[in-house]
Design an enzyme around this catalytic site. Structure first.
Site, mmCIF file in Angstrom:
data_model
loop_
_atom_site.group_PDB
_atom_site.id
_atom_site.type_symbol
_atom_site.label_atom_id
_atom_site.label_comp_id
_atom_site.label_asym_id
_atom_site.label_seq_id
_atom_site.Cartn_x
_atom_site.Cartn_y
_atom_site.Cartn_z
ATOM 1 N N ALA A 21 -26.785 -10.757 22.369
ATOM 2 C CA ALA A 21 -27.740 -9.750 21.915
ATOM 3 C C ALA A 21 -27.055 -8.421 21.639
ATOM 4 O O ALA A 21 -27.654 -7.355 21.801
ATOM 5 C CB ALA A 21 -28.854 -9.566 22.954
ATOM 6 N N LYS A 63 -9.680 -4.444 4.259
ATOM 7 C CA LYS A 63 -10.963 -4.787 3.627
ATOM 8 C C LYS A 63 -10.977 -4.371 2.163
ATOM 9 O O LYS A 63 -11.506 -5.087 1.302
ATOM 10 C CB LYS A 63 -12.122 -4.124 4.381
ATOM 11 C CG LYS A 63 -12.411 -4.714 5.752
ATOM 12 C CD LYS A 63 -13.109 -6.066 5.634
ATOM 13 C CE LYS A 63 -13.489 -6.604 7.006
ATOM 14 N NZ LYS A 63 -14.292 -7.829 6.937
ATOM 15 N N GLU A 120 -17.148 -0.301 9.182
ATOM 16 C CA GLU A 120 -16.391 -1.451 9.672
ATOM 17 C C GLU A 120 -15.882 -1.204 11.096
ATOM 18 O O GLU A 120 -15.274 -0.167 11.380
ATOM 19 C CB GLU A 120 -15.197 -1.710 8.744
ATOM 20 C CG GLU A 120 -14.494 -3.025 8.975
ATOM 21 C CD GLU A 120 -15.312 -4.215 8.507
ATOM 22 O OE1 GLU A 120 -15.252 -5.255 9.173
ATOM 23 O OE2 GLU A 120 -16.007 -4.090 7.469
ATOM 24 N N ARG A 150 -13.575 -0.618 17.795
ATOM 25 C CA ARG A 150 -13.799 -2.026 18.164
ATOM 26 C C ARG A 150 -13.126 -2.936 17.147
ATOM 27 O O ARG A 150 -13.766 -3.735 16.482
ATOM 28 C CB ARG A 150 -15.306 -2.310 18.213
ATOM 29 C CG ARG A 150 -15.699 -3.546 18.970
ATOM 30 C CD ARG A 150 -16.757 -4.337 18.238
ATOM 31 N NE ARG A 150 -16.258 -4.864 16.974
ATOM 32 C CZ ARG A 150 -16.903 -5.763 16.233
ATOM 33 N NH1 ARG A 150 -18.090 -6.189 16.600
ATOM 34 N NH2 ARG A 150 -16.395 -6.205 15.098
ATOM 35 N N SER A 200 0.847 -1.191 0.000
ATOM 36 C CA SER A 200 0.000 0.000 0.000
ATOM 37 C C SER A 200 0.883 1.242 0.000
ATOM 38 O O SER A 200 1.920 1.282 0.655
ATOM 39 C CB SER A 200 -0.906 0.012 1.238
ATOM 40 O OG SER A 200 -1.831 -1.038 1.184
#
Length: 614
Positions: A333, A202, A273, A184, A147
């Site tokens: 949940a 991704k 994401e 996260r 990259s």
């Protein structure tokens, strides 16, 4: 070595002779360049007493080793040189940059840093598209080598400036954006601004699996602070060293970002994401009916899980249309759990006629258990997203259950066809829970331990097969080896990787020109993946295809998405091509040696080898 007096003897010995020769050549070239005149606007840096003459702007500066100061550019310099958003928000001193380099040097072998890597975008395209199946897991490590520009950074301090910042990115056309706030990152938690690596990775998969042109992708990091105390105290951290924004302040940053990127690139697709659970669903609901966007953690995970659930029905020797008859106990949940339950119930309702009674019947097939046990209508402060699936007291009382019943109790009483784990609690499917599943009314019960990473998996395939025997279906979110059951029998471990779906969803949306990404488009993607497997494979317990088939899978999924977008009258076509042209003419992604090909997909995917706007 006299030309490098500041280097320690030890470091001088470590540097390769080729690197030293390169530095000498650059030093000579610098002396020659200093004597040349270059008419341009000038400005004074903080490191010299006279102006530096700089004609370049934006990425041209960052790609020039003589002018690129990296994170040492001041905010004034970034604004003047159109660099805002192209670098992490923190401004480093030269000494801090040296400290970061020395820290990197300790991590990496000198010979990995001494040479130059081919960072040409077309070379990257070819590398990714020639990887064999065993190379796919190495992509996150590979991306830092191949990259070049790392993407764009939008921070809380850029509020009011984002509309102009997006024009600092040089590409006039961007097809795919993957954006994260770093809150996260899978298995690592809050990485702050360092989370941009997941967006880069991704997009590498979009290039490899869907053949998306790497010149038309953009990784984005939205820096709203970090709650990682280690990063807050780290003087070398490149992001904002303040606690994360919350509430309306947080939303205002994301709102401005979305408005800005869609103003410049109206047809772009934005994939969210690794946003923390508290925001993932809220942001999805906020934007999905206005912009072309989706959340991979919520919708991608749900789609792959549904494909596996449909495959489990087929593995029982039944048609997929019997899916609404499956009893499913769900452990977890959070955003992923809610996403799967919502999507699975909609798939069931779609099969039952898509009316109110169909939705009611579908919702009755789920028993959701969280950290506090079975969720019923008696639960206090119940999350509104999970409320439609809260069990009625009359129903659970009849089954001998109550609010807060444990997972073991629920499995014993319900005798489910499927035990679905999305809890992120490693080992939650204990021996006792798996023993309870032995009484399932299914001829071939399914265990889905879908939490990532491996340490968070609810159980391993060895545990599931050793307790439940060979006649089960096992799937997981993390990779596991198949289990040798003896006598030549194999217990297949199926990994439900989001990579099966998101490249095809993105490509299909791009080709169709769909205004939004509908539930129907996501559902047909899942059904397409489930139907991809041959009957004899499914009956052996193999419900997901090998990753080596990813390009063919992506083609099939994209075609299904295009057809559904046309059927729902959402398709507006891609550039000068009508979406209906693609329904039967999608071809496998490939890069033609000549740079020309008549297939529709290559018109989207292949970089323009002649230069200019592809």
């Amino acid at each position: 070595m006299a030309m490098f007096p500041s280097l320690s003897p030890h470091l001088r010995r470590s540097l390769s002779s080729s690197l030293l020769r390169r530095l000498r050549r650059r030093s000579s070239a610098a002396s020659a360049a200093a004597a040349m005149d270059a008419p341009s606007r000038s400005f004074t840096t903080t490191e010299v007493s006279r102006p530096n003459i700089v004609q370049k702007r934006s990425l041209d500066i960052l790609h020039d080793p003589w002018f690129n100061k990296g994170t040492a550019f001041s905010m004034t310099e970034r604004d003047r040189l159109d660099l805002r958003g192209l670098l992490p928000p923190s401004v480093m001193t030269p000494q801090q940059q040296i400290d970061r380099f020395m820290m990197d040097l300790k991590r990496l072998q000198v010979n990995a840093r001494a040479g130059r890597f081919d960072t040409n975008a077309l070379a990257k395209w070819r590398i990714l598209n020639s990887l064999h199946a065993h190379c796919w897991p190495c992509l996150p490590e590979l991306q830092w080598i191949i990259s070049t520009t790392k993407g764009m950074y939008f921070s809380a301090e850029d509020r009011g400036e984002m509309m102009s910042m997006v024009y600092n990115w040089p590409a006039d056309q961007v097809d795919m954006i993957v954006v994260t706030d770093g809150s996260r990152i899978l298995g690592l938690g809050d990485l702050g601004v360092q989370g941009i690596g997941i967006a880069i990775g991704k997009l590498d998969l979009y290039v490899a699996a869907a053949g998306i042109n790497p010149q038309r992708v953009l990784p984005v990091m939205i820096d709203v602070g970090t709650n990682n105390e280690k990063l807050l105290k780290d003087p070398l951290y490149l992001g904002l060293q303040e606690h994360r924004l919350d509430g309306e302040e947080y939303l205002s940053v994301i709102d401005e970002f979305m408005e800005s990127v869609f103003t410049r690139w109206p047809n772009v697709i934005v994939q969210f994401e690794d946003f923390q659970s508290k925001w993932a669903l809220k942001l999805l609901k906020r934007y999905r009916n206005t912009y072309r966007m989706f959340n991979d953690d919520v919708q991608g995970t749900a789609g792959v899980a549904i494909a596996g659930l449909l495959g489990a029905v087929r593995a029982q020797g039944r048609p997929m249309i019997d899916f609404p008859k499956q009893k499913i106990v769900v452990a977890g949940a959070g955003s992923a759990g809610i996403g799967v339950v919502n999507a699975a119930s909609k798939t069931m309702a779609r099969m039952l006629g898509n009316n109110e009674s169909a939705f009611e019947s579908a919702r009755s097939q789920f028993w959701v258990v969280d950290a506090n046990g079975l969720i019923t209508e008696c639960r206090e402060n119940i999350d509104q997203d999970i409320k439609p699936f809260a069990k009625k007291l009359k129903e659970v009382s009849h089954q001998g259950l109550s609010e807060g019943a444990s997972l073991v109790e629920v499995v014993k009483k319900v005798k489910p066809d499927v035990l679905l784990g999305l809890s992120a609690v490693g080992g939650l499917f204990s021996n006792e829970v798996l023993e309870a599943l032995k009484d399932s009314t299914s001829s071939r019960p399914a265990v889905f331990a879908m939490s990532n990473p491996t340490k968070n998996a609810e159980c391993t395939p060895v545990e599931a097969f050793s307790i439940l025997g060979e006649n089960i279906i096992f799937a997981s979110g993390s990779p596991f080896n198949d289990v040798n059951l003896g006598d030549g029998k194999i217990g297949h471990s199926n990994q439900g990787n989001n990579m099966y779906l998101f490249p095809g969803i993105g490509l299909g949306t791009l080709l169709s020109g769909a205004r939004v990404i509908s539930d129907g488009m996501l559902q047909v993607a899942s059904e397409c993946l489930a139907a991809y497997m041959k009957e004899e494979e499914v009956l052996k317990g193999i419900i997901y295809p090998p990753i080596s088939s990813i390009r063919d899978i992506t083609k099939e999924v994209a075609a299904a998405v295009v057809r559904e977008a046309v059927a729902e009258d959402l398709a507006e076509g891609y550039r000068d091509m009508d979406a209906r042209e693609f329904e039967d003419s999608l071809s496998t992604p490939s890069v033609p040696s000549s740079g020309t090909d008549s297939t529709h997909l290559d018109r989207v995917a292949t970089p323009n080898l002649e230069g200019g706007d592809p």
